[in-house]
Enzyme design. Sequence first.
Site, PDB file in Angstrom:
ATOM      1  N   ARG A   1       0.817  -1.214   0.000  1.00  0.00           N
ATOM      2  CA  ARG A   1       0.000   0.000   0.000  1.00  0.00           C
ATOM      3  C   ARG A   1       0.848   1.259   0.000  1.00  0.00           C
ATOM      4  O   ARG A   1       1.918   1.306   0.609  1.00  0.00           O
ATOM      5  CB  ARG A   1      -0.925   0.000   1.220  1.00  0.00           C
ATOM      6  CG  ARG A   1      -2.016  -1.054   1.165  1.00  0.00           C
ATOM      7  CD  ARG A   1      -2.751  -1.187   2.482  1.00  0.00           C
ATOM      8  NE  ARG A   1      -3.863  -2.130   2.375  1.00  0.00           N
ATOM      9  CZ  ARG A   1      -3.736  -3.451   2.473  1.00  0.00           C
ATOM     10  NH1 ARG A   1      -2.537  -3.986   2.679  1.00  0.00           N
ATOM     11  NH2 ARG A   1      -4.799  -4.239   2.368  1.00  0.00           N
TER      12      ARG A   1
ATOM     13  N   HIS B   1      -0.842  -2.592  -4.582  1.00  0.00           N
ATOM     14  CA  HIS B   1      -0.320  -3.520  -5.592  1.00  0.00           C
ATOM     15  C   HIS B   1      -0.324  -2.944  -7.008  1.00  0.00           C
ATOM     16  O   HIS B   1      -0.621  -3.638  -7.982  1.00  0.00           O
ATOM     17  CB  HIS B   1      -1.094  -4.832  -5.568  1.00  0.00           C
ATOM     18  CG  HIS B   1      -0.793  -5.701  -4.376  1.00  0.00           C
ATOM     19  ND1 HIS B   1       0.313  -5.521  -3.576  1.00  0.00           N
ATOM     20  CD2 HIS B   1      -1.464  -6.778  -3.861  1.00  0.00           C
ATOM     21  CE1 HIS B   1       0.317  -6.444  -2.624  1.00  0.00           C
ATOM     22  NE2 HIS B   1      -0.744  -7.209  -2.763  1.00  0.00           N
TER      23      HIS B   1
ATOM     24  N   HIS C   1       3.421 -13.265  -5.895  1.00  0.00           N
ATOM     25  CA  HIS C   1       2.258 -13.409  -5.020  1.00  0.00           C
ATOM     26  C   HIS C   1       1.660 -14.818  -5.046  1.00  0.00           C
ATOM     27  O   HIS C   1       0.432 -14.974  -4.964  1.00  0.00           O
ATOM     28  CB  HIS C   1       1.194 -12.376  -5.388  1.00  0.00           C
ATOM     29  CG  HIS C   1       0.374 -11.886  -4.237  1.00  0.00           C
ATOM     30  ND1 HIS C   1      -0.628 -12.639  -3.670  1.00  0.00           N
ATOM     31  CD2 HIS C   1       0.412 -10.721  -3.538  1.00  0.00           C
ATOM     32  CE1 HIS C   1      -1.193 -11.954  -2.688  1.00  0.00           C
ATOM     33  NE2 HIS C   1      -0.574 -10.790  -2.580  1.00  0.00           N
ATOM     34  N   SER C   2       2.494 -15.845  -5.105  1.00  0.00           N
ATOM     35  CA  SER C   2       1.957 -17.204  -4.969  1.00  0.00           C
ATOM     36  C   SER C   2       1.519 -17.462  -3.534  1.00  0.00           C
ATOM     37  O   SER C   2       2.153 -17.007  -2.579  1.00  0.00           O
ATOM     38  CB  SER C   2       3.012 -18.248  -5.358  1.00  0.00           C
ATOM     39  OG  SER C   2       3.016 -18.479  -6.750  1.00  0.00           O
ATOM     40  N   TYR C   3       0.430 -18.210  -3.416  1.00  0.00           N
ATOM     41  CA  TYR C   3      -0.013 -18.735  -2.126  1.00  0.00           C
ATOM     42  C   TYR C   3       0.486 -20.173  -2.051  1.00  0.00           C
ATOM     43  O   TYR C   3       0.062 -21.025  -2.843  1.00  0.00           O
ATOM     44  CB  TYR C   3      -1.534 -18.736  -2.021  1.00  0.00           C
ATOM     45  CG  TYR C   3      -2.181 -17.382  -1.939  1.00  0.00           C
ATOM     46  CD1 TYR C   3      -2.821 -16.965  -0.774  1.00  0.00           C
ATOM     47  CD2 TYR C   3      -2.210 -16.517  -3.030  1.00  0.00           C
ATOM     48  CE1 TYR C   3      -3.453 -15.731  -0.696  1.00  0.00           C
ATOM     49  CE2 TYR C   3      -2.827 -15.287  -2.972  1.00  0.00           C
ATOM     50  CZ  TYR C   3      -3.448 -14.900  -1.794  1.00  0.00           C
ATOM     51  OH  TYR C   3      -4.071 -13.676  -1.739  1.00  0.00           O
TER      52      TYR C   3
ATOM     53  N   ASP D   1      -1.260 -10.386   8.024  1.00  0.00           N
ATOM     54  CA  ASP D   1      -1.094  -9.532   6.843  1.00  0.00           C
ATOM     55  C   ASP D   1      -0.041  -8.502   7.242  1.00  0.00           C
ATOM     56  O   ASP D   1      -0.344  -7.330   7.456  1.00  0.00           O
ATOM     57  CB  ASP D   1      -2.430  -8.878   6.480  1.00  0.00           C
ATOM     58  CG  ASP D   1      -2.399  -8.179   5.128  1.00  0.00           C
ATOM     59  OD1 ASP D   1      -1.349  -8.218   4.455  1.00  0.00           O
ATOM     60  OD2 ASP D   1      -3.424  -7.570   4.756  1.00  0.00           O
TER      61      ASP D   1
ATOM     62  N   GLU E   1       5.793 -12.572   0.314  1.00  0.00           N
ATOM     63  CA  GLU E   1       5.985 -11.496  -0.658  1.00  0.00           C
ATOM     64  C   GLU E   1       7.278 -10.747  -0.324  1.00  0.00           C
ATOM     65  O   GLU E   1       7.282  -9.771   0.430  1.00  0.00           O
ATOM     66  CB  GLU E   1       4.786 -10.550  -0.634  1.00  0.00           C
ATOM     67  CG  GLU E   1       3.459 -11.228  -0.904  1.00  0.00           C
ATOM     68  CD  GLU E   1       2.273 -10.352  -0.550  1.00  0.00           C
ATOM     69  OE1 GLU E   1       2.239  -9.176  -0.989  1.00  0.00           O
ATOM     70  OE2 GLU E   1       1.392 -10.826   0.185  1.00  0.00           O
TER      71      GLU E   1
END
Length: 337
Positions: free
Chosen positions: A83, A108, A182-184, A240, A302
């Site tokens: 952000r 992003h 940004h893979s989970y 987060d 990330e």
Amino acid sequence: MIKFFGNVPEGGIIDSCELANKKGMTMKVITYGATITSLKIPLKNGELLDVVLGFDNLEAYLNSFNLKSAPYFGATVGRYAGRINNSTVNLNGKSIYLNSNNNANSLHGGNIGFSQKQWKIKDIKEGKNPSITLSYFSQDGEENYPGDLSVDLTYTLSEENELIIDYVANTSEDTIINLTHHSYFNLDGHNSTIIDQKLMVDSYGILETNDQNIPTGKLLNLENKPFDFKQAKKCPQAIDTTFVLNESDALSASLFNPKNNLAMFVYTNQPAVHIYVGGNCFNEIKSKENTDYNALSGICFETQNFPDAPNHKHFPNAVLKKGEVYQHKTIYKFQNM
């Protein structure tokens, strides 16, 4: 191997490319968002386990950006990950007003960031340590960012079962940049949850944030606090958070699944790693293999600069000057323990 994956509404063709190393590790990446759609790791029992969340078709990726919280599955995030407060930065004495897409803030990269762009395949190398290089040219003024920015992104599968990500970028005029992947990840497979997996982060502090998850500029000491993961412990069910890393190019974080003894080790030259647990598609979009992802389906690592760094003089520099080169390297190494 390049295959047709779909057409974007404006008429462009999205391709998919699959790579495999000599150990049996495979990866699929699409040119939409330079997105990894599948990453399969060989286990001791010979099974190939898909350890990243994703979708089976392009329509689902497109529609995922209309969810109340877009997941950015496997995507490349830019121009600026995280952000930016009030969507405003001061660069060379001039205020730059970026597009807002997260309340009054920019998240992003803005309304249509690199995650929703059509990248071009620049090079593919097969055989030992196969790789693919994708490129994207971001024009001056895109999402109100200054400068023509040229980005090359290379994904490599090493013979040590590493996913190596190299970013290189240059600009026609001074700009700000913060790219990330940004893979989970889920070491129990993409259709499981991460609640029993163990997380380690080599960090001495996290960024304090306000109620909109914007950094205040303060660093919070982690010692003996709930988010102190210097010793591995179970993944949190809600996080987060930006962790400030102790050392560049060293082991930054790890994830371990005690069910199958698969581990992932994260290395980066970036000053931080933002950890996020999620993946929820709110039962609106079916994911790979007709799966319904939930808020505990995966965990993101990330690796990046600090969110909102341009607005805090004591944060690491996020300005890329004309004539300089942005270089970011991150490695996700998988190992059967």
